[in-house]
Scaffold this motif. Sequence first.
Motif, PDB file in Angstrom:
ATOM      1  N   LEU A  76      -4.040  -2.941   2.812  1.00 31.02           N
ATOM      2  CA  LEU A  76      -5.175  -3.874   2.803  1.00 31.02           C
ATOM      3  C   LEU A  76      -5.992  -3.761   4.082  1.00 31.02           C
ATOM      4  CD1 LEU A  76      -3.639  -7.165   1.313  1.00 31.02           C
ATOM      5  CD2 LEU A  76      -5.430  -5.768   0.281  1.00 31.02           C
ATOM      6  N   GLN A  77      -5.303  -3.751   5.208  1.00 26.81           N
ATOM      7  CA  GLN A  77      -5.985  -3.684   6.502  1.00 26.81           C
ATOM      8  C   GLN A  77      -6.759  -2.384   6.672  1.00 26.81           C
ATOM      9  OE1 GLN A  77      -2.750  -4.402   9.223  1.00 26.81           O
ATOM     10  NE2 GLN A  77      -2.399  -6.470   8.409  1.00 26.81           N
ATOM     11  N   ASN A  78      -6.276  -1.315   6.036  1.00 27.31           N
ATOM     12  CA  ASN A  78      -6.952  -0.021   6.138  1.00 27.31           C
ATOM     13  C   ASN A  78      -8.002   0.196   5.050  1.00 27.31           C
ATOM     14  OD1 ASN A  78      -5.387   0.674   8.363  1.00 27.31           O
ATOM     15  ND2 ASN A  78      -3.813   1.687   7.128  1.00 27.31           N
ATOM     16  N   GLY A  79      -8.146  -0.793   4.178  1.00 23.98           N
ATOM     17  CA  GLY A  79      -9.135  -0.675   3.113  1.00 23.98           C
ATOM     18  C   GLY A  79      -8.726   0.255   1.985  1.00 23.98           C
ATOM     19  N   ASN A  80      -7.429   0.548   1.888  1.00 24.74           N
ATOM     20  CA  ASN A  80      -6.916   1.374   0.783  1.00 24.74           C
ATOM     21  C   ASN A  80      -6.584   0.462  -0.391  1.00 24.74           C
ATOM     22  OD1 ASN A  80      -7.076   3.678   2.417  1.00 24.74           O
ATOM     23  ND2 ASN A  80      -5.033   3.316   3.257  1.00 24.74           N
ATOM     24  N   TRP A  81      -7.627   0.044  -1.089  1.00 27.48           N
ATOM     25  CA  TRP A  81      -7.488  -1.022  -2.079  1.00 27.48           C
ATOM     26  C   TRP A  81      -6.568  -0.629  -3.231  1.00 27.48           C
ATOM     27  CZ3 TRP A  81      -9.046  -4.316   1.072  1.00 27.48           C
ATOM     28  CH2 TRP A  81     -10.223  -4.169   1.801  1.00 27.48           C
ATOM     29  N   LEU A  82      -6.712   0.578  -3.753  1.00 30.39           N
ATOM     30  CA  LEU A  82      -5.908   0.986  -4.903  1.00 30.39           C
ATOM     31  C   LEU A  82      -4.425   1.030  -4.554  1.00 30.39           C
ATOM     32  CD1 LEU A  82      -5.991   1.790  -7.837  1.00 30.39           C
ATOM     33  CD2 LEU A  82      -6.317   4.175  -7.135  1.00 30.39           C
ATOM     34  N   GLN A 132      -0.365 -12.994  -4.869  1.00 32.62           N
ATOM     35  CA  GLN A 132      -1.470 -13.273  -5.797  1.00 32.62           C
ATOM     36  C   GLN A 132      -2.793 -13.438  -5.057  1.00 32.62           C
ATOM     37  OE1 GLN A 132      -0.557 -16.248  -8.952  1.00 32.62           O
ATOM     38  NE2 GLN A 132       1.561 -16.016  -8.278  1.00 32.62           N
ATOM     39  N   LEU A 133      -2.769 -14.094  -3.914  1.00 35.68           N
ATOM     40  CA  LEU A 133      -3.987 -14.250  -3.115  1.00 35.68           C
ATOM     41  C   LEU A 133      -4.487 -12.892  -2.638  1.00 35.68           C
ATOM     42  CD1 LEU A 133      -2.993 -17.394  -1.016  1.00 35.68           C
ATOM     43  CD2 LEU A 133      -4.687 -17.312  -2.853  1.00 35.68           C
ATOM     44  N   ASP A 134      -3.573 -12.051  -2.202  1.00 28.42           N
ATOM     45  CA  ASP A 134      -3.961 -10.707  -1.757  1.00 28.42           C
ATOM     46  C   ASP A 134      -4.499  -9.879  -2.919  1.00 28.42           C
ATOM     47  OD1 ASP A 134      -3.193 -11.266   0.826  1.00 28.42           O
ATOM     48  OD2 ASP A 134      -1.221 -10.327   0.661  1.00 28.42           O
ATOM     49  N   TYR A 181     -11.126  -7.708  -6.093  1.00 27.60           N
ATOM     50  CA  TYR A 181     -12.561  -7.878  -5.825  1.00 27.60           C
ATOM     51  C   TYR A 181     -13.114  -6.670  -5.074  1.00 27.60           C
ATOM     52  CZ  TYR A 181     -16.800  -9.580  -3.526  1.00 27.60           C
ATOM     53  OH  TYR A 181     -18.082  -9.704  -3.047  1.00 27.60           O
ATOM     54  N   LYS A 182     -12.417  -6.247  -4.036  1.00 26.12           N
ATOM     55  CA  LYS A 182     -12.882  -5.126  -3.221  1.00 26.12           C
ATOM     56  C   LYS A 182     -12.860  -3.819  -4.010  1.00 26.12           C
ATOM     57  CE  LYS A 182     -13.868  -5.338   0.569  1.00 26.12           C
ATOM     58  NZ  LYS A 182     -15.178  -5.632   1.227  1.00 26.12           N
TER      59      LYS A 182
END
Length: 241
Positions: A41-47, A70-72, A78-79
Amino acid sequence: MKHHTLSGLLALSLLFGCSSSEEIVPDVPPSELYSEAQTSLQNGNWLTAIQKLEALDSRYPFGAYSEQVQLDLIYAYYKNDDLALGLATIERFSRLNPTHEKMDWVLYMRGLTHMAQDRNFMHDLFNVDRADRDPEPVKAAFADFKKLLQRYPTSPYAEDAHKRLFALKNRLAEYDLATADFYLRREAWIAAINRAQELQKTYPDTEAARKSLHIQLEAYKQLKLDDAIARTQKLIALNPQ
């Protein structure tokens, strides 16, 4: 035929996303898996984050991390533009945790997700920005942000929600204006007048409301209603563009 097959595969991948994540993600302790998901998440690796979070959610639905997972997922979906999955997760979380301390954020994310649905509906596919496209996602986003402001007026997301409400109001007003103009071009004079007046009543402080007066005037002229023409001309003089 290939197109239909591809569509079917995409639909199946959405339906069975959790099971595919189970296969991809190694069976490691939940704390390790959660830590890896946070790094993604922090690195933007959403998949990658989604795959790990879905595996956590599936393997440990009532574990120590379940609510935060669930929040994450809401944020990662969304991202990653997985908007339907994001809304489904929001619905599930809201149903199970109606008084959660982060419900203001959940409402905020629901509004953002609905806004993204509107943006993606035609703009991304055809590179057009049409005011007359289906406003249902906009109405939903408007309701989300309005509810956020009503329930959580001191929320850190309230200021941004207020700004977004203003933009959404203008988007909805532009839709009504496009509809009134459509009726005018179809020579449906009464329908054009009704939609213009509805717009003026619902969104009186918008540019679209002022523009609708000219549609209303033209329709009245076509109907040769002199008193209504005079009244509308006075309104136009009082509300210059």
